[in-house]
Design an enzyme around this catalytic site. Structure first.
Site, short mmCIF file in Angstrom:
data_model
loop_
_atom_site.label_atom_id
_atom_site.label_comp_id
_atom_site.label_asym_id
_atom_site.label_seq_id
_atom_site.Cartn_x
_atom_site.Cartn_y
_atom_site.Cartn_z
N CYS A 24 39.74 20.25 24.77
CA CYS A 24 40.86 20.54 25.66
C CYS A 24 40.58 19.82 26.96
O CYS A 24 39.47 19.94 27.51
CB CYS A 24 40.98 22.05 25.90
SG CYS A 24 42.14 22.48 27.24
N ASN A 25 41.53 19.06 27.44
CA ASN A 25 41.30 18.27 28.64
C ASN A 25 41.15 19.16 29.87
O ASN A 25 40.28 18.91 30.72
CB ASN A 25 42.46 17.29 28.83
CG ASN A 25 42.45 16.18 27.81
OD1 ASN A 25 41.90 15.12 28.03
ND2 ASN A 25 43.07 16.42 26.66
N CYS A 139 46.08 15.25 26.89
CA CYS A 139 46.18 16.64 26.45
C CYS A 139 46.14 16.62 24.93
O CYS A 139 46.79 15.78 24.30
CB CYS A 139 47.48 17.28 26.94
SG CYS A 139 47.78 18.94 26.27
N THR A 140 45.39 17.53 24.35
CA THR A 140 45.25 17.53 22.89
C THR A 140 46.51 17.99 22.17
O THR A 140 46.57 17.95 20.95
CB THR A 140 44.05 18.39 22.46
OG1 THR A 140 44.08 19.64 23.17
CG2 THR A 140 42.75 17.69 22.78
N HIS A 141 47.53 18.40 22.92
CA HIS A 141 48.83 18.69 22.31
C HIS A 141 49.65 17.42 22.08
O HIS A 141 50.63 17.45 21.33
CB HIS A 141 49.65 19.62 23.22
CG HIS A 141 49.27 21.06 23.13
ND1 HIS A 141 48.14 21.57 23.69
CD2 HIS A 141 49.89 22.11 22.52
CE1 HIS A 141 48.08 22.87 23.46
NE2 HIS A 141 49.12 23.22 22.76
#
Length: 225
Positions: A24-25, A139-141
């Site tokens: 997660c950033n 962002c990992t999204h």
């Protein structure tokens, strides 16, 4: 972020993990030093440093933009990491919170996703001479939205997802320490603090494969006061 990250990693340590990736950033920016200090014998790596390394390597002009959450942008972690590697870089960071919700809903293509990506990105390309040639998905999204983001940015912009670079960094670290697995296929087990059914349903958007409900376990985490 630290209050949640510390007990999360403590639960993983209790289960005997040999390394932790803070995937997660925002958590990488806010909690990585605290986590590393709390577990000095455990390899703990984040996604910002590998992402910045990949962005600098991909850029021809030194003009780099990043899409991230508001917390990551406000903390300036990506900006600092890129400047450390390329002091003359021109870095622009854009908070793109709506894209998180779209990814979680599985709205990763179509008019709505493209319109949202365009709203965030269009100002970057008003002046072609000053436009970035690399766009970091901070962002990992965001990787599931890479298709529409790439369409908006155009073919001359390289999209950087820190996931591959982070995985490479982890593999190198484990190899150096003699901790890499030498045989057998890996398995995935998922721990969630809530919404295990939703996780099993939405998770494939991010992982690119189905998640069996039996592989998802709900755990109770005691948040640090």
């Amino acid at each position: 972020v630290e209050r949640y990250a510390l007990p999360d990693v403590a639960e993983l340590v209790r289960r005997g993990v040999k390394a932790v990736v803070v995937a997660c950033n925002t958590a990488s920016a806010a909690a990585l030093p605290v986590l590393a200090a709390a577990h000095p014998q455990l390899p703990v790596i984040g996604v910002i440093e590998p992402g910045a390394t990949a962005a600098v390597a991909a850029s021809r002009t030194g003009r780099i933009a990043g899409l991230a959450t508001e917390g990551t942008v406000r903390g300036g972690a990506y900006q600092r990491a890129i400047i450390e590697r390329l002091p003359l870089a021109q870095v622009t960071a854009i908070p793109a919170t709506l894209l998180v919700a779209l990814a979680e809903e599985g709205w990763i293509e179509g008019d709505v996703a493209q319109a949202a990506a365009g709203r965030y990105l269009s100002p970057l390309f008003v002046d072609a001479a000053a436009a970035p040639d690399v766009l970091v998905l901070g962002c990992t999204h965001f990787p599931p939205l890479a298709g529409v983001i790439g369409k908006v940015a155009g073919p001359g912009v390289r999209i950087v997802d820190s996931a591959v670079t982070t995985a490479d960094s982890l593999a190198s670290l484990l190899a150096r320490r003699g901790m890499a697995a030498t045989a057998g296929a890996g398995v995935a087990h998922f721990l969630v603090t809530d919404g295990e059914e939703r996780f099993a349903r939405v998770g494939p958007v991010f992982l690119g494969r189905a998640i069996e409900p039996l592989d998802v376990e709900r755990v109770d985490i005691q948040v640090v006061a």
